[in-house]
Design a protein around this motif. Structure first.
Motif, PDB file in Angstrom:
ATOM      1  N   UNK A 164       0.799  -1.289   0.061  1.00 15.95           N
ATOM      2  CA  UNK A 164       0.030  -0.056  -0.166  1.00 15.95           C
ATOM      3  C   UNK A 164       0.755   1.297   0.113  1.00 15.95           C
ATOM      4  N   UNK A 165       2.061   1.026   0.516  1.00 17.70           N
ATOM      5  CA  UNK A 165       2.818   2.225   0.791  1.00 17.70           C
ATOM      6  C   UNK A 165       3.580   2.589  -0.618  1.00 17.70           C
ATOM      7  N   UNK A 166       3.444   3.896  -0.799  1.00 19.90           N
ATOM      8  CA  UNK A 166       3.809   4.309  -2.177  1.00 19.90           C
ATOM      9  C   UNK A 166       4.972   5.279  -1.888  1.00 19.90           C
ATOM     10  N   UNK A 167       5.550   5.374  -0.558  1.00 20.93           N
ATOM     11  CA  UNK A 167       6.600   5.942  -0.567  1.00 20.93           C
ATOM     12  C   UNK A 167       7.921   5.434  -1.381  1.00 20.93           C
ATOM     13  N   UNK A 168       8.783   6.242  -1.720  1.00 27.53           N
ATOM     14  CA  UNK A 168       9.841   5.716  -2.571  1.00 27.53           C
ATOM     15  C   UNK A 168      10.891   4.810  -1.673  1.00 27.53           C
ATOM     16  N   UNK A 169      11.303   3.599  -2.102  1.00 29.99           N
ATOM     17  CA  UNK A 169      12.204   3.060  -0.920  1.00 29.99           C
ATOM     18  C   UNK A 169      13.624   3.070  -1.627  1.00 29.99           C
ATOM     19  N   UNK A 170      14.440   3.528  -0.762  1.00 34.02           N
ATOM     20  CA  UNK A 170      15.752   3.783  -1.109  1.00 34.02           C
ATOM     21  C   UNK A 170      16.888   3.095  -0.510  1.00 34.02           C
ATOM     22  N   UNK A 171      17.812   2.287  -1.156  1.00 36.70           N
ATOM     23  CA  UNK A 171      18.614   1.593  -0.335  1.00 36.70           C
ATOM     24  C   UNK A 171      20.084   2.248  -0.540  1.00 36.70           C
ATOM     25  N   UNK A 202      13.388   0.279  -4.170  1.00 36.75           N
ATOM     26  CA  UNK A 202      13.104   0.549  -5.619  1.00 36.75           C
ATOM     27  C   UNK A 202      14.279   1.419  -6.058  1.00 36.75           C
ATOM     28  N   UNK A 203      14.777   1.960  -5.387  1.00 39.11           N
ATOM     29  CA  UNK A 203      16.174   3.104  -5.931  1.00 39.11           C
ATOM     30  C   UNK A 203      17.268   2.675  -5.361  1.00 39.11           C
ATOM     31  N   UNK A 204      18.433   2.264  -5.722  1.00 39.80           N
ATOM     32  CA  UNK A 204      19.712   1.781  -5.009  1.00 39.80           C
ATOM     33  C   UNK A 204      20.674   3.071  -5.222  1.00 39.80           C
ATOM     34  N   UNK A 205      20.924   3.726  -4.168  1.00 45.86           N
ATOM     35  CA  UNK A 205      22.230   4.520  -4.196  1.00 45.86           C
ATOM     36  C   UNK A 205      23.426   4.004  -3.734  1.00 45.86           C
ATOM     37  N   UNK A 206      24.383   3.670  -4.812  1.00 45.13           N
ATOM     38  CA  UNK A 206      25.614   3.281  -4.721  1.00 45.13           C
ATOM     39  C   UNK A 206      26.677   4.274  -4.383  1.00 45.13           C
ATOM     40  N   UNK A 207      27.196   4.247  -3.054  1.00 40.77           N
ATOM     41  CA  UNK A 207      28.111   5.202  -2.623  1.00 40.77           C
ATOM     42  C   UNK A 207      29.497   4.876  -2.957  1.00 40.77           C
TER      43      UNK A 207
END
Length: 446
Positions: free
Chosen positions: A178-185, A265-270
Motif C-alpha cells: 500500500x505504501x507508495x513512498x519511494x524506498x531507497x537503499x 526501488x532505488x539503489x544509491x551506490x556510494x
C-alpha cells in the motif's frame, strides 16, 4: 502506487559440510548472477532466486565457515545466525543426519529460538527414509520444532520443506504494498560514508545505534520527508563487526546488501571519490543490476578532491568503464560532510524512480521499432532474416518489454541492445535498466 511485491528473504544457517551449497544449487537451477564473474567472496553462490508454487523468495547463504576447530566453528556460526536474524524473514537451519546432533547445533538453536524469528529445521542427507527415518527424530531435541528430512543431492523432501518455509512468510506478501513512498537503499563498501549521507539527509545523527549487537533490520529503516515527499531509506551500514577477518566482512556486506536491495526501488551506490571505483563497488553494483533496480552512483567526498576542469569527466569515464554493465546509472558527485548537492540527490531519486515505473504505450513502441528496423536491417543467418513483428511493455520496475520475432536464435544480443538504445533515445529511461524478453511467433501464427 507501487505494485512491487517485496520478495521475502530466507537465510540458511548451518555447520560446514552439512550441504548448504548443494541445496542452493538444487533450488536455484541455473540462474547464477553477475556476482559470479567477480573474483572473491565464496566459491558457491551467495543468493538464489527460488519460486515455489507462485511464491518467489530470495535465499541467502549466511557465510562460509572454516572448519578449523570447534570454538571457531561455534563463533562463526553465531555470526551467521546473527546475520540471518538481522536480515531474514525465515531462517532455515540445516543439520546433517549422518553427523548427528552436535554441541554447536544446540548453541545456535538457542540463539535462533530467542530471536523469535520463524525457523525451519532441515535435516539433510536423509537419502533413504527407511534407513535414516528414526535418526531424524533426535533433532526434536533442539527445541525448534519439527525436523524436515531432505536429501539435497537427490532432491528429496523439498516439497514439504518449502511448504513449511512459505507458511511463515509475513502476511500481505503476495499483496501489493500500500505504501507508495519511494524506498531507497544506500549501499556501498564499508566507510564510504553511507551513514553520514543518511544523517545529512535527516539533519541529525540518528544512526549511531549500529554498534549494538542484535540491532534488527527494521531499526535501520529511516523515514525522511523532503520537499513534502516521503521516502524510506534502508541503510546497510548496520552492524559493525570488530576485528573480523576481511573475507568474512565482505561476505557479511554482500548479504546485507542483497537484503537491502531486495526491499528497495532505488539503489544509491556510494563510492569514495578519494579511492576511485573498485572491483568491490562493481560487485555491489552487480547485485542492484541483477535485481533490476533503479541505480544512482553517488560519488561521495567530492569536496576532498583536487579538481580541474576535466576531473568530473575523467572520473565519470572510469566509473562507466568499471561498471560497464550499467551504462544507464545516473552519476552524481556529492559530499555528505558539506551537504554538497543534497537537493540534487533527492531530485535524481525522484527522477529515476519515475523512470523505473514508467509505462510506454504499445502503439508508440511499435512506431519506434518499425523506424529502428527501417534504419538498420535486422541480421540474417544462412539466408534467413530476422523479422520483428510486435513489441509491448509487459511490466514496470524495471520496465520490461516483450518482442515477438520469427526466430529467437537470430535476435542477437547486439540487435536487442540497438532496439533498447532507440527506446532510450525517445524516452530517456535514465537510471533504470530495461529488460527484454524475446518470444517466437511463426509467420503462420499471425
Amino acid at each position: 502506487m507501487s505494485n512491487k511485491k517485496r520478495k521475502p528473504i530466507v537465510a540458511v544457517v548451518g555447520r560446514p559440510n552439512v550441504g548448504k551449497s548443494t541445496l542452493f544449487n538444487a533450488l536455484a537451477g541455473e540462474k547464477i548472477s553477475i556476482v559470479k564473474d567477480t573474483p572473491g567472496i565464496t566459491r558457491d553462490r551467495i543468493y538464489a532466486d527460488v519460486t515455489w508454487l507462485d511464491n518467489a523468495f530470495t535465499m541467502i547463504d549466511t557465510g562460509g565457515i572454516e572448519p578449523d576447530s570447534n570454538d571457531i566453528i561455534l563463533s562463526q556460526m553465531r555470526e551467521q545466525a546473527q546475520l540471518a536474524i538481522d536480515t531474514a524473514d525465515v531462517i532455515l537451519f540445516m543439520v546433517d543426519v549422518k553427523q548427528g546432533l552436535v554441541d554447536a547445533d544446540f548453541r545456535v538453536a538457542d540463539m535462533l529460538r530467542r530471536s523469535k524469528k520463524p525457523v525451519v529445521l532441515v535435516v539433510n542427507k536423509v537419502d533413504s527414509f527407511a534407513k535414516f527415518g528414526n535418526d531424524v527424530y533426535e533433532f526434536y531435541n533442539l527445541g525448534i520444532g519439527e525436523p524436515f528430512p531432505i536429501s539435497s543431492v537427490n532432491k528429496l523432501g523439498f516439497g514439504e520443506m518449502l511448504d513449511e518455509v512459505i507458511k511463515h512468510f509475513p502476511t500481505g506478501y503476495g499483496a501489493e504494498e500500500e505504501d507508495d513512498r519511494i524506498r531507497v537503499a544506500i549501499v556501498g563498501k564499508p566507510n564510504v560514508g553511507k551513514s553520514s549521507l543518511i544523517n545529512k539527509m535527516l539533519g541529525e545523527n540518528r544512526l549511531i545505534v549500529s554498534d549494538i549487537a542484535g540491532t534488527t533490520r527494521d531499526a535501520v529503516d529511516t523515514d525522511v520527508t523532503y520537499n513534502g515527499r516521503d521516502y524510506v531509506f534502508i541503510d546497510t551500514a548496520g552492524l559493525r563487526r570488530k576485528n573480523k577477518i576481511k573475507e568474512d566482512l565482505e561476505h557479511y556486506m554482500i548479504v546485507r546488501t542483497v537484503g537491502a536491495v531486495e526491499r528497495a526501488d532505488v539503489v544509491v551506490l556510494v563510492i569514495d571519490a578519494t579511492e576511485g571505483v573498485t572491483e568491490q563497488d562493481a560487485k555491489i553494483a552487480g547485485i542492484a543490476h541483477d535485481r533490476g533496480k533503479a541505480v544512482i552512483i553517488a560519488v561521495n567526498k567530492w569536496d576532498a578532491l583536487e579538481k580541474d576542469d576535466k576531473t568530473i569527466y575523467r572520473f565519470t569515464e572510469k566509473v562507466r568503464n568499471v561498471l560497464s554493465f550499467m551504462q544507464y546509472a545516473e552519476i552524481i558527485f556529492i559530499s555528505a560532510k558539506t551537504g554538497q548537492r543534497m537537493p540534487k540527490l533527492f531530485e535524481t531519486i525522484d527522477m529515476v524512480s519515475e523512470n523505473h515505473a514508467m509505462r510506454v504505450q504499445t502503439g508508440v513502441l511499435n512506431e519506434i521499432m518499425a523506424e529502428a528496423v527501417a534504419m538498420q536491417q535486422p541480421p540474417t543467418d544462412k539466408g534467413k532474416r530476422l523479422r520483428l513483428y510486435y513489441i509491448t511493455q509487459a511490466s514496470v520496475k524495471p520496465p520490461t518489454f516483450v518482442i515477438f520475432v520469427n526466430d529467437k536464435e537470430l535476435m542477437h544480443f547486439s540487435y536487442t541492445r540497438y532496439i533498447e538504445n532507440q527506446i532510450r533515445q525517445t524516452f530517456g529511461f535514465k537510471g533504470t535498466p530495461l529488460r527484454f524478453i524475446i518470444r517466437e511467433r511463426k509467420d503462420s501464427d499471425k
